[in-house]
Design a protein around this motif. Structure first.
Motif, PDB file in Angstrom:
ATOM      1  N   ASP B 215       0.831  -1.211   0.000  1.00 43.53           N
ATOM      2  CA  ASP B 215       0.000   0.000   0.000  1.00 43.53           C
ATOM      3  C   ASP B 215       0.864   1.258   0.000  1.00 43.53           C
ATOM      4  O   ASP B 215       0.644   2.188  -0.782  1.00 43.53           O
ATOM      5  CB  ASP B 215      -0.889   0.034   1.255  1.00 43.53           C
ATOM      6  CG  ASP B 215      -2.116  -0.847   1.112  1.00 43.53           C
ATOM      7  OD1 ASP B 215      -2.567  -1.029  -0.032  1.00 43.53           O
ATOM      8  OD2 ASP B 215      -2.613  -1.351   2.134  1.00 43.53           O
ATOM      9  N   ARG B 276     -12.276  -6.069  -8.340  1.00 43.84           N
ATOM     10  CA  ARG B 276     -12.665  -4.651  -8.341  1.00 43.84           C
ATOM     11  C   ARG B 276     -11.430  -3.772  -8.195  1.00 43.84           C
ATOM     12  O   ARG B 276     -11.325  -2.718  -8.834  1.00 43.84           O
ATOM     13  CB  ARG B 276     -13.661  -4.395  -7.205  1.00 43.84           C
ATOM     14  CG  ARG B 276     -14.974  -5.121  -7.417  1.00 43.84           C
ATOM     15  CD  ARG B 276     -15.920  -4.941  -6.266  1.00 43.84           C
ATOM     16  NE  ARG B 276     -16.368  -3.555  -6.190  1.00 43.84           N
ATOM     17  CZ  ARG B 276     -17.283  -3.125  -5.335  1.00 43.84           C
ATOM     18  NH1 ARG B 276     -17.826  -3.973  -4.475  1.00 43.84           N
ATOM     19  NH2 ARG B 276     -17.649  -1.883  -5.331  1.00 43.84           N
ATOM     20  N   ALA B 311     -20.966  -5.847  -9.309  1.00 41.34           N
ATOM     21  CA  ALA B 311     -20.124  -4.801  -8.728  1.00 41.34           C
ATOM     22  C   ALA B 311     -18.836  -4.640  -9.519  1.00 41.34           C
ATOM     23  O   ALA B 311     -18.365  -3.529  -9.759  1.00 41.34           O
ATOM     24  CB  ALA B 311     -19.818  -5.135  -7.267  1.00 41.34           C
ATOM     25  N   ALA B 314     -19.660  -2.782 -12.627  1.00 38.82           N
ATOM     26  CA  ALA B 314     -19.871  -1.354 -12.353  1.00 38.82           C
ATOM     27  C   ALA B 314     -18.540  -0.651 -12.113  1.00 38.82           C
ATOM     28  O   ALA B 314     -18.355   0.496 -12.524  1.00 38.82           O
ATOM     29  CB  ALA B 314     -20.782  -1.179 -11.145  1.00 38.82           C
ATOM     30  N   ASP B 315     -17.617  -1.353 -11.456  1.00 43.25           N
ATOM     31  CA  ASP B 315     -16.309  -0.740 -11.217  1.00 43.25           C
ATOM     32  C   ASP B 315     -15.533  -0.575 -12.515  1.00 43.25           C
ATOM     33  O   ASP B 315     -14.781   0.381 -12.688  1.00 43.25           O
ATOM     34  CB  ASP B 315     -15.508  -1.563 -10.209  1.00 43.25           C
ATOM     35  CG  ASP B 315     -15.944  -1.259  -8.780  1.00 43.25           C
ATOM     36  OD1 ASP B 315     -16.767  -0.340  -8.613  1.00 43.25           O
ATOM     37  OD2 ASP B 315     -15.463  -1.929  -7.855  1.00 43.25           O
ATOM     38  N   ASP B 318     -16.928   2.524 -13.936  1.00 43.71           N
ATOM     39  CA  ASP B 318     -16.390   3.695 -13.235  1.00 43.71           C
ATOM     40  C   ASP B 318     -14.963   3.985 -13.673  1.00 43.71           C
ATOM     41  O   ASP B 318     -14.587   5.137 -13.876  1.00 43.71           O
ATOM     42  CB  ASP B 318     -16.408   3.456 -11.714  1.00 43.71           C
ATOM     43  CG  ASP B 318     -17.797   3.682 -11.122  1.00 43.71           C
ATOM     44  OD1 ASP B 318     -18.671   4.175 -11.865  1.00 43.71           O
ATOM     45  OD2 ASP B 318     -17.992   3.354  -9.939  1.00 43.71           O
ATOM     46  N   ALA B 347     -24.818   5.258 -15.272  1.00 40.36           N
ATOM     47  CA  ALA B 347     -24.492   5.666 -13.903  1.00 40.36           C
ATOM     48  C   ALA B 347     -23.047   6.137 -13.825  1.00 40.36           C
ATOM     49  O   ALA B 347     -22.744   7.187 -13.260  1.00 40.36           O
ATOM     50  CB  ALA B 347     -24.724   4.506 -12.938  1.00 40.36           C
ATOM     51  N   ASN B 351     -21.955  10.021 -13.134  1.00 36.18           N
ATOM     52  CA  ASN B 351     -21.295  10.316 -11.868  1.00 36.18           C
ATOM     53  C   ASN B 351     -19.899  10.858 -12.051  1.00 36.18           C
ATOM     54  O   ASN B 351     -19.307  11.395 -11.127  1.00 36.18           O
ATOM     55  CB  ASN B 351     -21.262   9.072 -10.982  1.00 36.18           C
ATOM     56  CG  ASN B 351     -22.580   8.893 -10.279  1.00 36.18           C
ATOM     57  OD1 ASN B 351     -23.060   9.807  -9.635  1.00 36.18           O
ATOM     58  ND2 ASN B 351     -23.180   7.729 -10.445  1.00 36.18           N
ATOM     59  N   ARG B 352     -19.347  10.691 -13.228  1.00 35.05           N
ATOM     60  CA  ARG B 352     -17.991  11.158 -13.446  1.00 35.05           C
ATOM     61  C   ARG B 352     -17.922  12.478 -14.191  1.00 35.05           C
ATOM     62  O   ARG B 352     -16.869  13.054 -14.354  1.00 35.05           O
ATOM     63  CB  ARG B 352     -17.196  10.108 -14.242  1.00 35.05           C
ATOM     64  CG  ARG B 352     -16.494   9.099 -13.361  1.00 35.05           C
ATOM     65  CD  ARG B 352     -15.509   9.783 -12.447  1.00 35.05           C
ATOM     66  NE  ARG B 352     -14.941   8.793 -11.556  1.00 35.05           N
ATOM     67  CZ  ARG B 352     -13.650   8.743 -11.245  1.00 35.05           C
ATOM     68  NH1 ARG B 352     -12.813   9.620 -11.720  1.00 35.05           N
ATOM     69  NH2 ARG B 352     -13.209   7.817 -10.424  1.00 35.05           N
TER      70      ARG B 352
END
Lengths: 487, 364, 128
Positions: B215, B276, B311, B314-315, B318, B347, B351-352
């Motif tokens: 990370d 994701r 999901a 959708a990712d 996005d 969507a 949203n972007r």
């Protein structure tokens, strides 16, 4: 016959006295233990690393869920305060729950709302119909959901929950006034104990008469109304001291609906907020505990003994009466629904201590108090009451009550001392005294009516619920049972 | 009855006495606080110019004056310190050392009350003190969780890179310190700890340390770690948390070299969370190959229809929507279709949209 | 004389920054909230503004946007340095979108801030 009656009345008199003494004594214990915890928290103040939580890119994001029904008076202030929170990553999901006033128009104008295709992230059942979803074009992380109202705060929150994208969700009332560091303070336990913390809350205080600006309390002041002042003491006792102590025993049952932070996945797992509950905030906490602890999973609810939020409380007896009746009704529903947890060692201190305490002192308390008062009146009417003994005994009860409320104010003065003027402090002390004579008895009556309502029909009738038009004073949707004594 | 009456009278007297005592205490405290605050404010106003003068370190008189100033000066300096970096912070830290504040805090590290240990640690961190790294490191195994966290934060702020390894080890002890706290401490230590993080990625003390190292290397954008990160992301035997962190880090590095591996991860059956993360990382990289992978995954009709699959899809949408004009064009092709695919595309696109575009659309 | 306006609700920071910039030979005014800061900027027409983000009444971003939208061309182009604890990448982006000239993250180095102030002003504006 008369002798038998006399025996009954006398027994009742003594029983009630004993009950009151035990209740007040246990409150004194809660206050003393709570005061110690508060003192420890204050010792840490400044060294808790809030600045590191704020600076960290690893801090989990928060979705702030705000249900609003006809809130044109305060919605812009609330949004400004939430968006100005000192927190690194957050979004706001506002639900316009069937408002008939300018709530939506005001927000749409201020934040340049534009309709969007929603991205649903959970499918918690929502009864009202979702009409549209909008997003701010001003750069603010704001989403607005318009839906038809079913006159339930829980339904609005569930709709918002389905849109929330961050791992933590904060439920806030549209008339809550947040402290700037509120989110940081309640988020910290999630970072320092990520595996077991499921919900956190903080101290909520009465906002009436405070000097506010854009949803932030600049200077708290005490209202001129005695009813509000008494509630100020009540809130202090219940939050600052009662909940602190319960949380210390890992037996916290209530995280106020006015401001609480939860792990989103856990809330989704229990199906969101219970739409049938009149006390959906406490309901959520108990449901999470039942679900997680019942399955042997960790479930810590943390109470941060610092002020996070200010809320307006009723200024009239009639509004207060409806509010307290509802809380009592909600408590009855909750204890009935989760009755298998009461006394169940599997749920630890919650099952063995907190739930039984709520059952005996919160729910049934008013029965004992009202019946007891009645028996004293009967005894007096029958001439069986020895005035000398009666006044001596009442004196002890009163002295104990006074000691409890004075120590609450003393703790406030020695720790947070948010009221700067001596006049407010004096008023607070007097209000604490007044609580014991008059307020307490009327309060018992309201709660008794709530309990009776719960017994009469287990299905609550919702039409009694809408806001009464008290734009400044009625926290009807605030629906925390904030001030339930000592909770 | 008279015995009972006596007891009642005594109890009332005792309780009333206690109440009166409390009342007196409250009154005295309220009055004293008022006076104390006024006095402290005056002293602060007096001392502030001295502190500023001492900052540049060229005013000998100011330095001498500070050493004998009243205790309020310490509060003044301690309030200012956490907000500062660089030479001025070092100068103020020096003031605390000369006034003996640092030495007292070091002694307090073994105090009995947890809050004393915690406060002492925080003070040493704020004062940029590297002389007590060992003592602070020892506190990482303190019996109080709050103190362990305070020690970790302090090690980060104190700035001794030697603390990196003990910090990483603290992740997996029985008395452990959570990744959120350790992570920020390591970030506070800055680029000097990059070698330690790379080492932890290669030969980790624990899976938690390895995931966190991945990370942090991603947040630093450390290109030198790209190779090992690729290996961690691809290795199916790796713990899931490590793979996910490595995938996210590769996205942050933004190197197109990672695209093939991320494409494989995205196509893997299994953890939706991992897939994701891969979708998001591909969106961050945003080269033609990555966008093509995302577009294919998005429209893939053979994909499952579980909520996890939805999901992931959708990712992907996005990620495409966030990857500039090209990504949005790819997505727009699906936006007019009906069904879940079209809805996901719409969507993601709505949203972007950037503020200006959104306004244009409302107007149109 | 070069005039700098410092707007920060933390008095310790405001006075420290004022002190540092004052030593460079500028005249410095200090305000403690966004609304007062904007009013002061309109009245004093400073040569540069050092602006906190999170403040009561009006946040720094709103102040910055209001300055950029001001009818007075001098105010609309005044250099604005945001000095804030908001450190996320997206925050910095939002700061510049609102019209900031420079962005300094707290904890900050006062010396570095002075260099940035000097750089944002016309050459020779600060005598040092």
């Amino acid at each position: 016959m008369r002798e038998f009656l006399a025996d009954v009345v006398t027994t009742m008199n003594w029983g009630v006295l004993g009950y009151v003494l035990v209740l007040d004594a246990s409150m004194l214990v809660l206050v003393v233990v709570g005061a110690r915890t508060v003192a420890t928290t204050l010792h840490w103040s400044g060294a808790e690393g809030l600045d590191r939580v704020f600076a960290s890119p690893l801090t989990p994001g928060i979705s702030v869920l705000v249900p609003a029904h006809d809130e044109e008076a305060g919605v812009l202030d609330t949004l400004a305060a939430v968006l100005a929170q000192r927190y690194p990553l957050l979004e706001v999901v506002l639900v316009d729950d069937g408002s008939t006033d300018r709530t939506f128009d005001l927000v749409a104008e201020r934040y340049g709302l534009t309709p969007v295709t929603p991205r649903w992230r959970a499918d918690t059942p929502v009864e009202g119909e979702v009409l549209s979803v909008h997003r701010a074009t001003t750069g603010d992380p704001l989403t607005v959901v318009r839906k038809t109202s079913v006159k339930r705060r829980s339904d609005a929150l569930n709709a918002a929950l389905n849109l929330a994208r961050h791992p933590l969700v904060c439920m806030v009332d549209a008339d809550s006034l947040l402290e700037p560091d509120a989110l940081l303070k309640v988020a910290r336990p999630f970072i320092e104990d990520p595996d077991s913390v499921v919900g956190t809350g903080g101290v909520i205080r009465t906002a009436n008469a405070a000097v506010t600006d854009r949803g932030a309390v600049l200077e708290p002041r005490l209202s001129r109304r005695w009813l509000v002042r008494i509630q100020a003491v009540e809130y202090l006792r219940s939050f600052l001291l009662g909940r602190t102590t319960w949380a210390g025993a890992d037996a916290l049952l209530i995280i106020s609906g006015a401001f609480g932070l939860f792990r989103r996945d856990a809330v989704v797992e229990v199906g969101g907020l219970d739409p049938r509950s009149l006390a959906e905030d406490a309901e959520l906490v108990v449901s999470l505990r039942e679900h997680l602890q019942g399955a042997g999973r960790p479930c810590r609810m943390v109470f941060v003994p610092e002020t996070v939020c200010w809320t307006e409380v009723p200024e009239t007896w009639s509004v207060l009466g409806r509010q307290r009746q509802r809380w009592s009704h909600g408590l009855a529903q909750l204890l009935w629904k989760h009755r298998r947890m009461v006394g169940n060692p599997r749920f630890g201190a919650v099952g063995l201590l907190a739930l039984p305490f709520f059952l005996v002192f919160e729910l049934l308390g008013p029965v004992v108090e009202v019946v007891g008062l009645a028996s004293v009146v009967v005894a007096a009417a029958l001439g069986m009451l020895d005035p000398g003994t009666a006044s001596l005994v009442a004196g002890v009860a009163l002295a104990l009550g006074l000691l409890v409320s004075t120590s609450v104010v003393a703790v406030e003065e020695f720790t947070f001392h948010r009221y700067r003027s001596g006049r407010d402090l004096t008023a607070l002390l007097l209000a604490g005294a007044l609580e014991n004579v008059g307020y307490r008895q009327v309060h018992a009556w309201y709660r008794l009516r709530g309990l009776l309502a719960a017994l009469a029909r287990r299905e609550p009738v919702w039409t009694a619920m809408p806001r009464t038009g008290f734009t400044t004073a009625d926290p009807a949707p605030a629906e925390a049972w904030e001030a339930i004594r000592t909770s | 009855m008279s015995g009972l009456s006596l007891a009642a009278v005594v109890a009332t007297a005792v309780l009333t006495g206690a109440t009166l005592l409390l009342l007196a205490a409250v009154t005295v405290e309220h009055a004293r606080r008022g006076r104390r605050q006024a006095r402290d404010a005056a002293r602060r106003a007096e001392l502030t110019p001295l502190v500023y003068a001492a900052l540049d370190g060229d005013d000998e008189d100011a330095q001498a004056g500070l050493e004998h100033a009243p205790a309020v000066l310490d509060d003044l300096v301690l309030d200012l310190l956490p907000q500062l970096r660089g030479a001025d912070r070092v100068a103020l830290g020096g003031v605390l050392v000369r006034r003996g504040v640092v030495a007292r805090a070091a002694a307090d590290l073994s105090a009995r009350a947890p809050w004393r240990r915690g406060r002492a640690a925080a003070l040493l961190g704020n004062a940029a003190d590297t002389a007590h790294t060992a003592a602070l490191t020892a506190l990482l195994t303190d019996r109080s969780a709050a103190v362990r966290c305070a020690a970790a934060r302090a090690l980060g702020k104190a700035g001794d890179p030697e603390a990196a390894l003990p910090l990483l080890r603290a992740l997996s002890r029985s008395r452990r310190v959570p990744a959120g706290v350790i992570g920020m401490a390591l970030l506070d230590l800055g680029t000097p700890v990059l070698p330690a993080l790379r080492a932890a990625l290669a030969a980790p003390p624990s899976a938690a340390a390895q995931a966190l190292a991945a990370d942090l290397l991603g947040l630093h954008g450390d290109l030198e770690a790209a190779g090992p990160l690729l290996a961690r992301a691809a290795g199916r035997v790796q713990p899931l948390t490590v793979r996910r962190s490595a995938v996210t880090a590769l996205g942050r590095l933004g190197s197109p070299a990672a695209t093939p591996v991320l494409a494989t991860v995205l196509a893997e059956p299994g953890s939706p969370a991992l897939r994701r993360a891969a979708a998001e990382a591909l969106g961050r990289i945003g080269d033609d190959a990555a966008l093509a992978v995302l577009a294919t995954a998005f429209t893939d009709s053979s994909a499952g229809s579980s909520s996890g699959d939805a999901a992931v899809r959708a990712d992907c949408a996005d990620a495409l929507a966030g990857a500039g004009e090209e990504g949005r064009e790819l997505l727009a092709a699906s936006a007019w279709s009906s069904g879940p695919l079209g809805e996901a595309a719409r969507a993601a696109l709505s949203n972007r949209a950037r503020p200006r575009e959104a306004r244009a659309r409302t107007a149109a | 004389m070069t005039h700098v306006l410092v707007v920060d609700d933390d008095p310790a920071i405001a006075s420290l920054v004022a002190f540092k910039i004052g030593r460079m030979g500028a005249r410095v005014s200090v305000e403690a909230d966004g609304e007062a800061g904007l009013a002061a900027a309109r009245q004093l027409r400073p040569d540069l503004v050092v602006l906190d983000w999170m403040m009561p009444r009006m946040n720094g971003l709103e102040v910055c946007a209001a300055l950029r939208a001001d009818a007075d061309p001098q105010l609309a182009s005044v250099p604005v340095i945001l000095l804030t604890a908001k450190a996320q990448e997206s925050d910095v982006e939002r700061g510049f979108v609102a019209g900031a000239t420079d962005y300094v993250v707290k904890p900050f180095s006062p010396r570095e801030l002075v260099s940035r102030v000097t750089a944002a002003l016309p050459p020779g504006a600060l005598g040092a």
